[in-house]
Design a protein around this motif. Structure first.
Motif, PDB file in Angstrom:
ATOM      1  N   ASN A 266       7.676  19.887  30.280  1.00  0.00           N
ATOM      2  CA  ASN A 266       6.655  18.939  30.726  1.00  0.00           C
ATOM      3  C   ASN A 266       6.658  17.717  29.817  1.00  0.00           C
ATOM      4  O   ASN A 266       7.282  17.722  28.740  1.00  0.00           O
TER       5      ASN A 266
ATOM      6  N   GLN B 119       3.833  14.808  28.278  1.00  0.00           N
ATOM      7  CA  GLN B 119       2.400  14.561  28.118  1.00  0.00           C
ATOM      8  C   GLN B 119       2.186  13.170  27.535  1.00  0.00           C
ATOM      9  O   GLN B 119       3.024  12.669  26.784  1.00  0.00           O
TER      10      GLN B 119
ATOM     11  N   TYR C 289      -0.614  10.926  25.281  1.00  0.00           N
ATOM     12  CA  TYR C 289      -1.758  11.011  24.384  1.00  0.00           C
ATOM     13  C   TYR C 289      -2.177   9.601  23.972  1.00  0.00           C
ATOM     14  O   TYR C 289      -1.356   8.681  23.943  1.00  0.00           O
TER      15      TYR C 289
ATOM     16  N   HIS D 190      -5.574  14.056  24.388  1.00  0.00           N
ATOM     17  CA  HIS D 190      -4.695  14.312  25.524  1.00  0.00           C
ATOM     18  C   HIS D 190      -5.193  13.569  26.758  1.00  0.00           C
ATOM     19  O   HIS D 190      -6.388  13.612  27.072  1.00  0.00           O
TER      20      HIS D 190
ATOM     21  N   LEU E 289      -0.831  15.559  31.661  1.00  0.00           N
ATOM     22  CA  LEU E 289       0.385  16.361  31.537  1.00  0.00           C
ATOM     23  C   LEU E 289       1.065  16.386  32.894  1.00  0.00           C
ATOM     24  O   LEU E 289       0.404  16.621  33.912  1.00  0.00           O
TER      25      LEU E 289
ATOM     26  N   ARG F 236       4.375  18.152  34.853  1.00  0.00           N
ATOM     27  CA  ARG F 236       5.408  19.169  34.729  1.00  0.00           C
ATOM     28  C   ARG F 236       6.753  18.630  35.211  1.00  0.00           C
ATOM     29  O   ARG F 236       6.816  17.667  35.965  1.00  0.00           O
TER      30      ARG F 236
ATOM     31  N   PHE G 146       1.053   7.477  23.173  1.00  0.00           N
ATOM     32  CA  PHE G 146       2.272   8.216  22.845  1.00  0.00           C
ATOM     33  C   PHE G 146       2.667   9.123  24.001  1.00  0.00           C
ATOM     34  O   PHE G 146       1.812   9.789  24.591  1.00  0.00           O
TER      35      PHE G 146
ATOM     36  N   GLU H 221       7.741  18.467  25.841  1.00  0.00           N
ATOM     37  CA  GLU H 221       7.893  19.869  25.457  1.00  0.00           C
ATOM     38  C   GLU H 221       9.260  20.281  25.965  1.00  0.00           C
ATOM     39  O   GLU H 221       9.512  20.284  27.171  1.00  0.00           O
TER      40      GLU H 221
ATOM     41  N   LEU I   7       5.836  19.878  20.494  1.00  0.00           N
ATOM     42  CA  LEU I   7       5.903  18.602  21.190  1.00  0.00           C
ATOM     43  C   LEU I   7       6.686  17.615  20.341  1.00  0.00           C
ATOM     44  O   LEU I   7       6.528  17.574  19.125  1.00  0.00           O
TER      45      LEU I   7
END
Lengths: 115, 113
Positions: free
Chosen positions: B31, B33, B35, B45, B48, B50, B88, B92, B101
């Motif tokens: 995934n 993500q 931030y 967060h 996210l 996938r 950012f 993962e 991460l």
């Protein structure tokens, strides 16, 4: 629900000394990760703890070590401090392991300055 | 090492405008993500996505993921001064047992009132 808390918020140490940083996980979370963020950079993974066992480590020397306690709180210890260890140290917790798709909940970090 | 690379490094816009940030990465991922970080504080967060998803929305945020190009974009619509922060992307990786991460260097967004 309490968030992730870190202590202390700021710390000044001398080269060669040792430091311990502390982190309390968000309630209900059993996984803790530590990251180092140098000024102007993104966070870099130090290591992760799951149920009191180290569960993955980044490219950091052995003088970076950690612990996770039965209540899922955690410590980061750094021995023989070097000037380049000056950074923001971030702790992040995440929930029960249900696969690899859980976001991290970060604390506000400990700003470490090594002189 | 940093996997994700955000582009641009810095972005300055007026309130009400849209902000687009891009992220490129190198390896296969589970995934990606996004931030947000206010100056000197912890990361929050945002969203996210996938590896089998192509687009995701959350409020004023829209994230796209192109795994063939190993890239993602974050769009913030109708920006506000309060959106001023560093953003950012973090990936993962598909290999490895930890939820490690890998972050990029970030995009510093300034929204002028």
């Amino acid at each position: 629900e309490t968030g992730v808390t870190q202590s202390p918020t700021h710390l000044i140490k001398t080269r060669g000394q040792q430091v311990t940083l502390r982190c309390s996980s968000q309630s209900g979370h059993n996984t803790v990760s530590w990251y180092q963020q140098a000024l102007g950079q993104g966070p870099q993974f130090i290591f992760q703890y799951y149920r009191e066992e180290e569960n993955g480590r980044g490219n950091f020397p052995p003088r970076f070590s950690g612990l996770q306690f039965p209540n899922y709180s955690s410590e980061l210890n750094v021995n023989a401090l070097e000037l380049d260890d000056s950074a923001l140290y971030l702790c992040a917790s995440s929930g029960l392991r249900q696969g690899y798709n859980s976001p991290l909940h970060f604390g506000n970090g400990t700003r470490l300055t090594v002189t | 090492s940093q996997q994700g690379e955000e582009d641009p490094q810095a972005l300055s816009i007026q309130e009400g405008e849209n902000a687009t940030m891009n992220c490129s990465y190198k390896t296969s991922i589970n995934n990606l993500q996004w931030y947000r970080q206010n100056s000197g504080r912890g990361l929050v967060h945002l969203i996210l996505i996938r590896s089998n998803e192509r687009e995701k929305h959350s409020g004023r945020l829209r994230v796209t993921l192109d795994t063939s190009k190993k890239s993602s974009s974050l769009l913030i619509t109708a920006s506000r001064a309060a959106d001023t922060a560093s953003y950012f992307c973090a990936t993962e990786e598909a290999q490895g047992g930890s939820e490690k991460l890998v972050f990029g260097k970030g995009t510093k967004l300034t929204v002028n009132p």
